[in-house]
Motif scaffolding. Structure first.
Motif, PDB file in Angstrom:
ATOM      1  N   UNK A   1      35.634  37.745  23.299  1.00 37.37           N
ATOM      2  CA  UNK A   1      35.252  38.907  24.107  1.00 37.37           C
ATOM      3  C   UNK A   1      35.591  38.687  25.574  1.00 37.37           C
ATOM      4  N   UNK A   2      35.325  37.471  26.057  1.00 34.63           N
ATOM      5  CA  UNK A   2      35.633  37.132  27.443  1.00 34.63           C
ATOM      6  C   UNK A   2      37.141  37.215  27.706  1.00 34.63           C
ATOM      7  N   UNK A   3      37.936  36.663  26.800  1.00 31.25           N
ATOM      8  CA  UNK A   3      39.382  36.676  26.966  1.00 31.25           C
ATOM      9  C   UNK A   3      39.954  38.094  26.887  1.00 31.25           C
ATOM     10  N   UNK A   4      39.403  38.899  26.002  1.00 32.85           N
ATOM     11  CA  UNK A   4      39.850  40.290  25.900  1.00 32.85           C
ATOM     12  C   UNK A   4      39.545  41.068  27.184  1.00 32.85           C
ATOM     13  N   UNK A   5      38.394  40.789  27.781  1.00 27.43           N
ATOM     14  CA  UNK A   5      38.041  41.435  29.051  1.00 27.43           C
ATOM     15  C   UNK A   5      39.035  41.052  30.137  1.00 27.43           C
ATOM     16  N   UNK A   6      39.376  39.764  30.207  1.00 28.20           N
ATOM     17  CA  UNK A   6      40.353  39.297  31.188  1.00 28.20           C
ATOM     18  C   UNK A   6      41.736  39.896  30.925  1.00 28.20           C
ATOM     19  N   UNK A   7      42.084  40.057  29.639  1.00 30.33           N
ATOM     20  CA  UNK A   7      43.393  40.618  29.292  1.00 30.33           C
ATOM     21  C   UNK A   7      43.530  42.044  29.819  1.00 30.33           C
ATOM     22  N   UNK A   8      42.454  42.813  29.744  1.00 33.82           N
ATOM     23  CA  UNK A   8      42.481  44.175  30.286  1.00 33.82           C
ATOM     24  C   UNK A   8      42.672  44.162  31.801  1.00 33.82           C
ATOM     25  N   UNK A   9      42.011  43.244  32.458  1.00 32.86           N
ATOM     26  CA  UNK A   9      42.175  43.143  33.916  1.00 32.86           C
ATOM     27  C   UNK A   9      43.595  42.717  34.274  1.00 32.86           C
ATOM     28  N   UNK A  10      44.177  41.839  33.488  1.00 34.86           N
ATOM     29  CA  UNK A  10      45.558  41.422  33.744  1.00 34.86           C
ATOM     30  C   UNK A  10      46.526  42.591  33.573  1.00 34.86           C
TER      31      UNK A  10
END
Length: 233
Positions: A156-165
Motif C-alpha cells: 500500500x505504501x509503495x502504491x501510494x508513492x507510485x501515484x506521487x511519482x
C-alpha cells in the motif's frame, strides 16, 4: 485637371496610410495577446506546476514519516505510548488531507485528476490499514501486526508513492509544454514588433514624400502668381 490629380493622389495616400495604421493597430492588439499568453504561461508554471511539484515533495515526506513512526512503534525496544502514536499519525494524516485538497484546487489535466483521486483513495486505505495494525499490536498480537506492516503495508505504501511519482512526471511534461508555448508566443511578439517598426518607418517615409510632392505642386502656382504681378507692373 491638376486639382483632380491632386485629390486622387491624396485619396490614394489616405487609403495607404489608413491601411498601414490599421495594420499597426492590429499588430499592437496581437502583441498584447502574445504578452498576455506569456504571462498566463508563466503564472501557470508557478501556480499549477511549481507549487504542486513542491506539494508532491511534502506528500512524500508525510508518507515516509507515517511509515517511520509506525515502524518505530512496532519494532523499537523503547515503549511508545498509544496516545503518542495516535497523535503522530493524526498529525500526518491531516497534513496529507490538506495538501491533497490544495493540490486538487490547482489546474489539473484529466490524467492528473485521475491519478490524484487514486492517490487519495490509496492514502485513505493506508490509514485504515494503520489502524488495524495498531489495534492488533495493542491487543497483544504483535506478530500479526508486524506481518501486516511488512506485507500489505509495504504494498500500500509503495502504491501510494507510485501515484506521487506519476504526478511528478506529469508536472515535468506539462511544464515543458507551457515553456514551449511561451517560446512560441515570444517569437510571435518579436515578429510583430519588427513588423510594427517597419510599418512605422514606411509611414514616416510616405509622409515625407507627401510633404515633398506638396511643395513641388505649390511652387508653380507661386511662380505663376509672381509672373502675373511682374506683367502687371
Amino acid at each position: 485637371m491638376k486639382w483632380s490629380f491632386i485629390i486622387q493622389q491624396k485619396f490614394k495616400a489616405s487609403l495607404l496610410l489608413g491601411g498601414i495604421m490599421v495594420t499597426i493597430i492590429l499588430g499592437t492588439v496581437l502583441s498584447r495577446n502574445n504578452i498576455e499568453g506569456i504571462d498566463k504561461s508563466f503564472s501557470s508554471i508557478y501556480q499549477d506546476r511549481l507549487i504542486p511539484a513542491t506539494t508532491i515533495i511534502y506528500l512524500t515526506e508525510n508518507l515516509y514519516n507515517k511509515r517511520l513512526s509506525l515502524e518505530k512503534y512496532l519494532f523499537s525496544e523503547d515503549h511508545i505510548e498509544n496516545a503518542t502514536i495516535d497523535l503522530q499519525l493524526n498529525r500526518y494524516n491531516k497534513n496529507l488531507d490538506s495538501l491533497t485538497t490544495a493540490f486538487e484546487k490547482t489546474y489539473l489535466i484529466e490524467e492528473e485528476a485521475r491519478i490524484l483521486a487514486n492517490f487519495r483513495d490509496m492514502a485513505e486505505a493506508y490509514i485504515l490499514l494503520e489502524k488495524q495494525i495498531i489495534d492488533e499490536h495493542r491487543f497483544g498480537d504483535s506478530a500479526k501486526a508486524k506481518e501486516m506492516f511488512e506485507g500489505v503495508g509495504v504494498l500500500t505504501f509503495q502504491n501510494s508513492l507510485a501515484h506521487l511519482n506519476e504526478l511528478a512526471k506529469i508536472q515535468s511534461q506539462v511544464g515543458n509544454t507551457l515553456m514551449q508555448k511561451s517560446r512560441i508566443d515570444f517569437a510571435g511578439f518579436e515578429i510583430l514588433s519588427f513588423l510594427q517598426i517597419a510599418l512605422a518607418v514606411i509611414l514616416g517615409l510616405i509622409i515625407l514624400v507627401l510633404i515633398k510632392n506638396s511643395r513641388i505642386i505649390n511652387k508653380p502656382d507661386i511662380l505663376k502668381t509672381k509672373g502675373q504681378n511682374f506683367h502687371l507692373n
